[in-house]
Write an enzyme that holds these catalytic residues in place. Structure first.
Site, PDB file in Angstrom:
ATOM      1  N   VAL A 118     -66.145-103.529   3.400  1.00  0.00           N
ATOM      2  CA  VAL A 118     -67.591-103.469   3.606  1.00  0.00           C
ATOM      3  C   VAL A 118     -68.228-103.162   2.269  1.00  0.00           C
ATOM      4  CG1 VAL A 118     -69.477-102.343   4.828  1.00  0.00           C
ATOM      5  CG2 VAL A 118     -67.261-102.619   5.957  1.00  0.00           C
ATOM      6  N   CYS A 119     -69.247-103.934   1.895  1.00  0.00           N
ATOM      7  CA  CYS A 119     -69.989-103.689   0.671  1.00  0.00           C
ATOM      8  C   CYS A 119     -69.041-103.694  -0.537  1.00  0.00           C
ATOM      9  CB  CYS A 119     -70.754-102.372   0.815  1.00  0.00           C
ATOM     10  SG  CYS A 119     -72.069-102.136  -0.393  1.00  0.00           S
ATOM     11  N   THR A 120     -69.112-102.669  -1.391  1.00  0.00           N
ATOM     12  CA  THR A 120     -68.286-102.651  -2.603  1.00  0.00           C
ATOM     13  C   THR A 120     -66.845-102.245  -2.328  1.00  0.00           C
ATOM     14  OG1 THR A 120     -69.119-100.414  -3.068  1.00  0.00           O
ATOM     15  CG2 THR A 120     -70.217-102.259  -4.167  1.00  0.00           C
TER      16      THR A 120
ATOM     17  N   THR B 110     -69.525-109.467  -1.565  1.00  0.00           N
ATOM     18  CA  THR B 110     -69.800-108.035  -1.595  1.00  0.00           C
ATOM     19  C   THR B 110     -71.312-107.871  -1.646  1.00  0.00           C
ATOM     20  OG1 THR B 110     -69.281-105.930  -2.689  1.00  0.00           O
ATOM     21  CG2 THR B 110     -69.663-107.825  -4.122  1.00  0.00           C
TER      22      THR B 110
END
Length: 333
Positions: free
Chosen positions: A107-109, A127
């Site tokens: 998730v995300c970074t 990302t």
């Protein structure tokens, strides 16, 4: 029934919503099934089993250390400030142990953690939009796609920032269990629409830069307010009082997007909203959005969203949304 263990990796500086968003989805799916063995068993683990402090200051207490964690069905790497200078021991653990999981999710970074461990090499990934450039520069073996809210490549799934992790988790629940159970979880979380993975992280208006020159800004606004108008380059150039060639070059330079691509995104977004929120027919919507024919709109949907308008409506019409007719935008004149 197979019980799937979801292991969430915790570390100092983790983004709390990257953890709790997907966890709530999987927990909701487990509650839907009920019984002695719910669909998902959720575990959290940090390097040493010690509590971690999130980027917002919350403290999360893991179930165990990573060394003592079970081999999971799904290994989830959340993002957050702690990914910027990740503990080398965490990267080493991921490199050695993550391949044992049947499914890798970030998730995300959190995608940066997977990339540092070499787990994204040769794969397509995404990302948070603000870190796509860094991910591509630092890991040239990764095919970074900055547009989608999540990307599936084999058993590896990566998602954009924060709430995109919820969208991805819902898609995984649908894959593992059923569409009805994923929709039940979405309604429980008051997530009215489960966005398809190839939906852009930003709308056209946010993805494109705002033009510096006033005539071009006015054209951007005109396109948004009049998707059913004649939006060819010649017509837009006349509105900006520029030659078509000069207009096209200046528009792309100042917005980072060609006029055609901007118009295409605006029209698809407008059509999506009408399909989600009204009962208007596909033919009526295609006219309201400037396509002329349902077939032209279908081609645009398949190209950008990977699905036809009728299927999009079936999957994403908002529960309880008003079904009153919504008129097409009025023309100036």
């Amino acid at each position: 029934m197979e019980q799937r263990t979801v292991l969430v990796v915790l570390f100092d500086g983790v983004q709390s919503l990257d953890v709790t968003g997907p966890v709530e989805v999987f927990a909701g799916a487990a509650a839907c099934r009920g019984g002695d063995e719910p669909a998902y068993r959720i575990r959290t683990a940090s390097l040493d089993g010690a509590p971690v402090r999130t980027s917002s200051g919350l403290t999360l207490v893991p179930d165990s250390s990573l060394a003592d964690a079970p081999v999971p069905h799904t290994l989830l790497a959340p993002g957050g400030l702690g990914t910027r200078e990740a503990d080398p021991r965490l990267i080493a653990w991921l490199r050695e142990n993550a391949p044992r999981a049947r499914r890798l999710v970030s998730v995300c970074t959190g995608a940066i953690l997977l990339a540092e461990a070499g787990l994204l090499d040769g794969r397509r990934a995404t990302t948070h939009w603000a870190f796509c450039g860094k991910l591509a520069r630092d890991h040239p073996a990764v095919e970074v796609d900055p547009d989608p809210i999540f990307v599936r490549d084999g058993h590896v799934a990566t998602s954009a920032g924060v709430t995109a992790g919820i969208d991805l988790a819902l898609a995984l629940v649908e894959e593992d269990l059923s569409r009805d159970e994923a929709l039940t979880v979405a309604r429980h979380l008051v997530v009215f629409l489960r966005r398809p993975g190839n939906q852009a992280q930003f709308s056209a208006q946010l993805a494109a830069q705002t033009a510096r020159r006033e005539p071009l800004r006015e054209v951007q606004q005109w396109i948004t307010e009049h998707p059913d108008d004649d939006l060819c380059v010649e017509s837009l150039a006349a509105r900006a009082r520029l030659s078509p060639r000069h207009f096209a070059r200046a528009f792309q330079t100042e917005t980072g997007m060609t006029p055609g691509k901007y118009v295409e995104r605006v029209r698809v977004e407008h059509a999506r909203r009408l399909l989600e929120d009204t009962s208007d027919g596909v033919e009526e919507i295609s006219r309201a959005c400037g396509y002329g024919t349902p077939e032209a709109m279908r081609r645009a949907f398949v190209k950008i969203l990977g699905t036809a308008p009728a299927e999009y409506r079936r999957r994403f019409h908002a529960p309880g949304a008003p079904l009153a007719h919504r008129p097409a935008p009025a023309l100036n004149g």
